[in-house]
Write a protein that holds these residues in place. Structure first.
Motif, PDB file in Angstrom:
ATOM      1  N   LEU A  56     -49.459 -37.282  63.782  1.00 26.02           N
ATOM      2  CA  LEU A  56     -49.158 -36.097  62.987  1.00 26.02           C
ATOM      3  C   LEU A  56     -49.932 -36.050  61.671  1.00 26.02           C
ATOM      4  O   LEU A  56     -49.615 -35.247  60.798  1.00 26.02           O
ATOM      5  CB  LEU A  56     -47.649 -36.054  62.715  1.00 26.02           C
ATOM      6  CG  LEU A  56     -46.769 -35.976  63.971  1.00 26.02           C
ATOM      7  CD1 LEU A  56     -45.316 -36.203  63.619  1.00 26.02           C
ATOM      8  CD2 LEU A  56     -46.971 -34.654  64.674  1.00 26.02           C
ATOM      9  N   THR A  57     -50.944 -36.894  61.547  1.00 28.47           N
ATOM     10  CA  THR A  57     -51.738 -36.930  60.324  1.00 28.47           C
ATOM     11  C   THR A  57     -52.261 -35.537  59.984  1.00 28.47           C
ATOM     12  O   THR A  57     -52.846 -34.861  60.823  1.00 28.47           O
ATOM     13  CB  THR A  57     -52.930 -37.901  60.480  1.00 28.47           C
ATOM     14  OG1 THR A  57     -52.421 -39.197  60.790  1.00 28.47           O
ATOM     15  CG2 THR A  57     -53.759 -37.966  59.216  1.00 28.47           C
ATOM     16  N   GLY A  58     -52.005 -35.094  58.756  1.00 25.07           N
ATOM     17  CA  GLY A  58     -52.468 -33.803  58.275  1.00 25.07           C
ATOM     18  C   GLY A  58     -51.603 -32.623  58.697  1.00 25.07           C
ATOM     19  O   GLY A  58     -51.873 -31.495  58.317  1.00 25.07           O
ATOM     20  N   CYS A  59     -50.568 -32.870  59.486  1.00 28.27           N
ATOM     21  CA  CYS A  59     -49.721 -31.786  59.999  1.00 28.27           C
ATOM     22  C   CYS A  59     -48.551 -31.481  59.066  1.00 28.27           C
ATOM     23  O   CYS A  59     -48.083 -32.336  58.336  1.00 28.27           O
ATOM     24  CB  CYS A  59     -49.129 -32.167  61.360  1.00 28.27           C
ATOM     25  SG  CYS A  59     -50.335 -32.363  62.675  1.00 28.27           S
ATOM     26  N   THR A  60     -48.085 -30.247  59.151  1.00 28.36           N
ATOM     27  CA  THR A  60     -46.804 -29.852  58.593  1.00 28.36           C
ATOM     28  C   THR A  60     -45.843 -29.809  59.773  1.00 28.36           C
ATOM     29  O   THR A  60     -46.177 -29.248  60.822  1.00 28.36           O
ATOM     30  CB  THR A  60     -46.892 -28.458  57.945  1.00 28.36           C
ATOM     31  OG1 THR A  60     -47.861 -28.495  56.912  1.00 28.36           O
ATOM     32  CG2 THR A  60     -45.558 -28.030  57.368  1.00 28.36           C
ATOM     33  N   VAL A  61     -44.664 -30.416  59.611  1.00 26.31           N
ATOM     34  CA  VAL A  61     -43.696 -30.465  60.704  1.00 26.31           C
ATOM     35  C   VAL A  61     -42.397 -29.824  60.229  1.00 26.31           C
ATOM     36  O   VAL A  61     -41.879 -30.163  59.165  1.00 26.31           O
ATOM     37  CB  VAL A  61     -43.451 -31.926  61.160  1.00 26.31           C
ATOM     38  CG1 VAL A  61     -42.441 -31.970  62.291  1.00 26.31           C
ATOM     39  CG2 VAL A  61     -44.764 -32.585  61.586  1.00 26.31           C
ATOM     40  N   THR A  62     -41.872 -28.893  61.040  1.00 21.94           N
ATOM     41  CA  THR A  62     -40.679 -28.143  60.672  1.00 21.94           C
ATOM     42  C   THR A  62     -39.710 -28.079  61.840  1.00 21.94           C
ATOM     43  O   THR A  62     -40.118 -27.769  62.971  1.00 21.94           O
ATOM     44  CB  THR A  62     -41.047 -26.692  60.270  1.00 21.94           C
ATOM     45  OG1 THR A  62     -42.020 -26.735  59.232  1.00 21.94           O
ATOM     46  CG2 THR A  62     -39.839 -25.918  59.787  1.00 21.94           C
TER      47      THR A  62
ATOM     48  N   ASP B 205     -34.836 -23.358  58.566  1.00 23.38           N
ATOM     49  CA  ASP B 205     -36.097 -24.065  58.798  1.00 23.38           C
ATOM     50  C   ASP B 205     -36.103 -25.250  57.846  1.00 23.38           C
ATOM     51  O   ASP B 205     -35.946 -25.081  56.637  1.00 23.38           O
ATOM     52  CB  ASP B 205     -37.297 -23.162  58.510  1.00 23.38           C
ATOM     53  CG  ASP B 205     -37.440 -22.052  59.533  1.00 23.38           C
ATOM     54  OD1 ASP B 205     -37.156 -22.295  60.721  1.00 23.38           O
ATOM     55  OD2 ASP B 205     -37.827 -20.934  59.150  1.00 23.38           O
ATOM     56  N   ILE B 206     -36.273 -26.448  58.408  1.00 21.87           N
ATOM     57  CA  ILE B 206     -36.207 -27.667  57.611  1.00 21.87           C
ATOM     58  C   ILE B 206     -37.556 -28.388  57.707  1.00 21.87           C
ATOM     59  O   ILE B 206     -37.956 -28.817  58.796  1.00 21.87           O
ATOM     60  CB  ILE B 206     -35.081 -28.595  58.116  1.00 21.87           C
ATOM     61  CG1 ILE B 206     -33.740 -27.843  58.151  1.00 21.87           C
ATOM     62  CG2 ILE B 206     -34.999 -29.852  57.260  1.00 21.87           C
ATOM     63  CD1 ILE B 206     -32.637 -28.592  58.886  1.00 21.87           C
ATOM     64  N   VAL B 207     -38.250 -28.525  56.589  1.00 21.59           N
ATOM     65  CA  VAL B 207     -39.519 -29.259  56.560  1.00 21.59           C
ATOM     66  C   VAL B 207     -39.200 -30.752  56.675  1.00 21.59           C
ATOM     67  O   VAL B 207     -38.337 -31.279  55.962  1.00 21.59           O
ATOM     68  CB  VAL B 207     -40.313 -28.963  55.277  1.00 21.59           C
ATOM     69  CG1 VAL B 207     -41.566 -29.808  55.212  1.00 21.59           C
ATOM     70  CG2 VAL B 207     -40.659 -27.478  55.212  1.00 21.59           C
ATOM     71  N   CYS B 208     -39.883 -31.413  57.594  1.00 16.81           N
ATOM     72  CA  CYS B 208     -39.597 -32.815  57.909  1.00 16.81           C
ATOM     73  C   CYS B 208     -40.643 -33.743  57.303  1.00 16.81           C
ATOM     74  O   CYS B 208     -41.826 -33.642  57.635  1.00 16.81           O
ATOM     75  CB  CYS B 208     -39.576 -33.007  59.416  1.00 16.81           C
ATOM     76  SG  CYS B 208     -38.409 -31.921  60.261  1.00 16.81           S
ATOM     77  N   PRO B 209     -40.212 -34.652  56.427  1.00 22.47           N
ATOM     78  CA  PRO B 209     -41.168 -35.605  55.858  1.00 22.47           C
ATOM     79  C   PRO B 209     -41.612 -36.649  56.883  1.00 22.47           C
ATOM     80  O   PRO B 209     -40.934 -36.877  57.887  1.00 22.47           O
ATOM     81  CB  PRO B 209     -40.396 -36.250  54.708  1.00 22.47           C
ATOM     82  CG  PRO B 209     -38.970 -35.985  54.975  1.00 22.47           C
ATOM     83  CD  PRO B 209     -38.886 -34.788  55.862  1.00 22.47           C
ATOM     84  N   PRO B 210     -42.748 -37.267  56.626  1.00 25.14           N
ATOM     85  CA  PRO B 210     -43.295 -38.243  57.572  1.00 25.14           C
ATOM     86  C   PRO B 210     -42.505 -39.538  57.612  1.00 25.14           C
ATOM     87  O   PRO B 210     -41.909 -39.959  56.633  1.00 25.14           O
ATOM     88  CB  PRO B 210     -44.707 -38.495  57.049  1.00 25.14           C
ATOM     89  CG  PRO B 210     -44.687 -38.093  55.629  1.00 25.14           C
ATOM     90  CD  PRO B 210     -43.633 -37.040  55.486  1.00 25.14           C
ATOM     91  N   GLY B 211     -42.557 -40.145  58.789  1.00 29.52           N
ATOM     92  CA  GLY B 211     -41.952 -41.461  58.997  1.00 29.52           C
ATOM     93  C   GLY B 211     -40.521 -41.359  59.461  1.00 29.52           C
ATOM     94  O   GLY B 211     -39.805 -40.427  59.129  1.00 29.52           O
ATOM     95  N   ALA B 212     -40.123 -42.319  60.280  1.00 21.20           N
ATOM     96  CA  ALA B 212     -38.766 -42.371  60.804  1.00 21.20           C
ATOM     97  C   ALA B 212     -38.309 -43.816  60.836  1.00 21.20           C
ATOM     98  O   ALA B 212     -39.084 -44.710  61.164  1.00 21.20           O
ATOM     99  CB  ALA B 212     -38.716 -41.779  62.210  1.00 21.20           C
ATOM    100  N   VAL B 213     -37.057 -44.035  60.481  1.00 22.76           N
ATOM    101  CA  VAL B 213     -36.454 -45.363  60.615  1.00 22.76           C
ATOM    102  C   VAL B 213     -35.384 -45.250  61.682  1.00 22.76           C
ATOM    103  O   VAL B 213     -34.360 -44.591  61.494  1.00 22.76           O
ATOM    104  CB  VAL B 213     -35.862 -45.869  59.284  1.00 22.76           C
ATOM    105  CG1 VAL B 213     -35.207 -47.231  59.476  1.00 22.76           C
ATOM    106  CG2 VAL B 213     -36.940 -45.943  58.215  1.00 22.76           C
TER     107      VAL B 213
END
Length: 117
Positions: A28-34, A47-55
């Protein structure tokens, strides 16, 4: 009925998700994820903007960090997102330079917001 995500009304919670194509984490490098969600009677939409990374499995011995380069995102639900109880249908869109892909590509993510007891 099992739901993909289940929260209580008024919850603020971060939900870890890994986006995959053909079983492989999507870079997802460079992507906006919603994450876009709407309730089953079409009266509430977020609509929720999702930050990178998941634990995954946070705080357990099997805790695992999945980076953005391997499809890891976090959905930061707030009390506003969970204010209205009910069943929601959602999809996640990645956008890169105007090109978008939607996950899942068939069906929806189901989200249940329960009334507190």
């Amino acid at each position: 009925m099992p739901y993909d995500i289940e929260l209580m009304q008024g919850d603020s919670a971060s939900v870890a998700i890994v986006l995959k194509e053909n079983g492989i984490g999507v870079n997802l490098t460079g992507c906006t994820v919603t994450l876009s969600m709407i309730n089953d009677i079409s009266t509430v939409e977020h609509d929720i903007v999702c930050p990178p990374g998941a634990v995954l499995n946070a705080g357990t011995p099997s805790e695992e960090t999945v980076p953005f380069t391997e499809g890891g995102i976090t959905v930061p639900f707030t009390a506003t997102h969970t204010a209205t109880d009910g069943l929601y249908f959602a999809s996640i869109t990645k956008n890169l330079f105007g090109e978008q892909s939607t996950f899942p590509n068939t069906g929806y993510i189901t989200i249940k917001i329960n009334k507190p007891v």
